[in-house]
Scaffold this motif. Structure first.
Motif, PDB file in Angstrom:
ATOM      1  N   PHE A  24     -82.255 -98.906 116.057  1.00  0.00           N
ATOM      2  CA  PHE A  24     -81.871 -97.836 115.154  1.00  0.00           C
ATOM      3  C   PHE A  24     -82.835 -97.853 113.977  1.00  0.00           C
ATOM      4  O   PHE A  24     -83.127 -98.916 113.426  1.00  0.00           O
ATOM      5  CB  PHE A  24     -80.446 -98.047 114.629  1.00  0.00           C
ATOM      6  N   GLU A  25     -83.320 -96.705 113.574  1.00  0.00           N
ATOM      7  CA  GLU A  25     -84.151 -96.564 112.380  1.00  0.00           C
ATOM      8  C   GLU A  25     -83.421 -95.679 111.381  1.00  0.00           C
ATOM      9  O   GLU A  25     -82.903 -94.619 111.746  1.00  0.00           O
ATOM     10  CB  GLU A  25     -85.494 -95.910 112.715  1.00  0.00           C
ATOM     11  N   TYR A  38     -83.819 -93.456 107.887  1.00  0.00           N
ATOM     12  CA  TYR A  38     -84.865 -92.817 107.083  1.00  0.00           C
ATOM     13  C   TYR A  38     -84.238 -91.754 106.186  1.00  0.00           C
ATOM     14  O   TYR A  38     -83.089 -91.375 106.362  1.00  0.00           O
ATOM     15  CB  TYR A  38     -85.948 -92.207 107.985  1.00  0.00           C
ATOM     16  N   ASP A  51     -84.499 -87.867 104.915  1.00  0.00           N
ATOM     17  CA  ASP A  51     -85.100 -86.598 105.329  1.00  0.00           C
ATOM     18  C   ASP A  51     -85.651 -85.835 104.122  1.00  0.00           C
ATOM     19  O   ASP A  51     -85.557 -86.296 102.983  1.00  0.00           O
ATOM     20  CB  ASP A  51     -84.112 -85.759 106.150  1.00  0.00           C
ATOM     21  N   ARG A  70     -80.530 -90.468 107.280  1.00  0.00           N
ATOM     22  CA  ARG A  70     -80.331 -90.198 108.708  1.00  0.00           C
ATOM     23  C   ARG A  70     -80.737 -91.424 109.510  1.00  0.00           C
ATOM     24  O   ARG A  70     -81.438 -92.293 109.019  1.00  0.00           O
ATOM     25  CB  ARG A  70     -81.180 -89.014 109.164  1.00  0.00           C
ATOM     26  N   ARG A 121     -82.077 -92.564 113.649  1.00  0.00           N
ATOM     27  CA  ARG A 121     -82.479 -92.202 114.996  1.00  0.00           C
ATOM     28  C   ARG A 121     -82.434 -93.489 115.832  1.00  0.00           C
ATOM     29  O   ARG A 121     -82.657 -94.580 115.306  1.00  0.00           O
ATOM     30  CB  ARG A 121     -83.863 -91.564 115.033  1.00  0.00           C
ATOM     31  N   LYS A 174     -84.166 -95.344 118.913  1.00  0.00           N
ATOM     32  CA  LYS A 174     -85.388 -95.329 119.703  1.00  0.00           C
ATOM     33  C   LYS A 174     -85.259 -96.301 120.861  1.00  0.00           C
ATOM     34  O   LYS A 174     -84.749 -97.409 120.714  1.00  0.00           O
ATOM     35  CB  LYS A 174     -86.606 -95.724 118.853  1.00  0.00           C
ATOM     36  N   ILE A 212     -87.627 -91.372 120.929  1.00  0.00           N
ATOM     37  CA  ILE A 212     -86.367 -91.084 120.253  1.00  0.00           C
ATOM     38  C   ILE A 212     -85.383 -90.572 121.287  1.00  0.00           C
ATOM     39  O   ILE A 212     -85.654 -89.589 121.983  1.00  0.00           O
ATOM     40  CB  ILE A 212     -86.557 -90.046 119.128  1.00  0.00           C
ATOM     41  N   ALA A 252     -81.771 -90.497 120.473  1.00  0.00           N
ATOM     42  CA  ALA A 252     -80.590 -89.951 119.781  1.00  0.00           C
ATOM     43  C   ALA A 252     -80.894 -89.866 118.292  1.00  0.00           C
ATOM     44  O   ALA A 252     -81.683 -90.642 117.763  1.00  0.00           O
ATOM     45  CB  ALA A 252     -79.367 -90.835 120.004  1.00  0.00           C
ATOM     46  N   VAL A 253     -80.241 -88.892 117.624  1.00  0.00           N
ATOM     47  CA  VAL A 253     -80.376 -88.746 116.174  1.00  0.00           C
ATOM     48  C   VAL A 253     -78.995 -88.558 115.565  1.00  0.00           C
ATOM     49  O   VAL A 253     -78.094 -88.006 116.204  1.00  0.00           O
ATOM     50  CB  VAL A 253     -81.290 -87.567 115.775  1.00  0.00           C
ATOM     51  N   CYS A 273     -74.665 -93.892 106.339  1.00  0.00           N
ATOM     52  CA  CYS A 273     -75.515 -93.867 107.518  1.00  0.00           C
ATOM     53  C   CYS A 273     -75.302 -95.133 108.353  1.00  0.00           C
ATOM     54  O   CYS A 273     -75.141 -95.071 109.572  1.00  0.00           O
ATOM     55  CB  CYS A 273     -76.972 -93.741 107.074  1.00  0.00           C
TER      56      CYS A 273
END
Length: 60
Positions: A5-6, A8, A10, A16, A18, A20, A26, A28-29, A39
Motif C-alpha cells: 500500500f502506498e 500519497y 493528491d 489517498r 493505492r 500496488k 496499481i 486498487a485505489v 487513510c
C-alpha cells in the motif's frame, strides 16, 4: 516482491492510497481522506474485512 500500500497526497491536498502488486502495477485505489490517519484506517479496514471477499458480477 510482495504487494504494498502506498499513501500519497493528491492535487487537492487529500490523502489517498493505492495498492500496488509485486510488479509495481496499481491494482486498487482508495477514496480521498481528510487526514493520513483516516487513510490508514481505510487500509486497515480493507485488510480486516476483505481477506476472503467473494467476487460478484453485478452487470449481468
Amino acid at each position: 516482491m510482495a504487494g504494498k500500500f502506498e499513501i500519497y497526497t493528491d492535487k487537492a491536498g487529500k490523502h489517498r492510497f493505492r495498492l500496488k502488486a509485486g510488479n509495481g502495477e496499481i491494482i486498487a485505489v482508495g477514496e480521498a481522506y481528510e487526514s493520513e490517519a483516516g487513510c490508514r484506517n481505510g487500509i486497515a479496514s480493507i485488510k480486516k474485512n476483505a481477506p476472503d471477499a467473494p467476487i460478484v458480477n453485478v452487470g449481468e
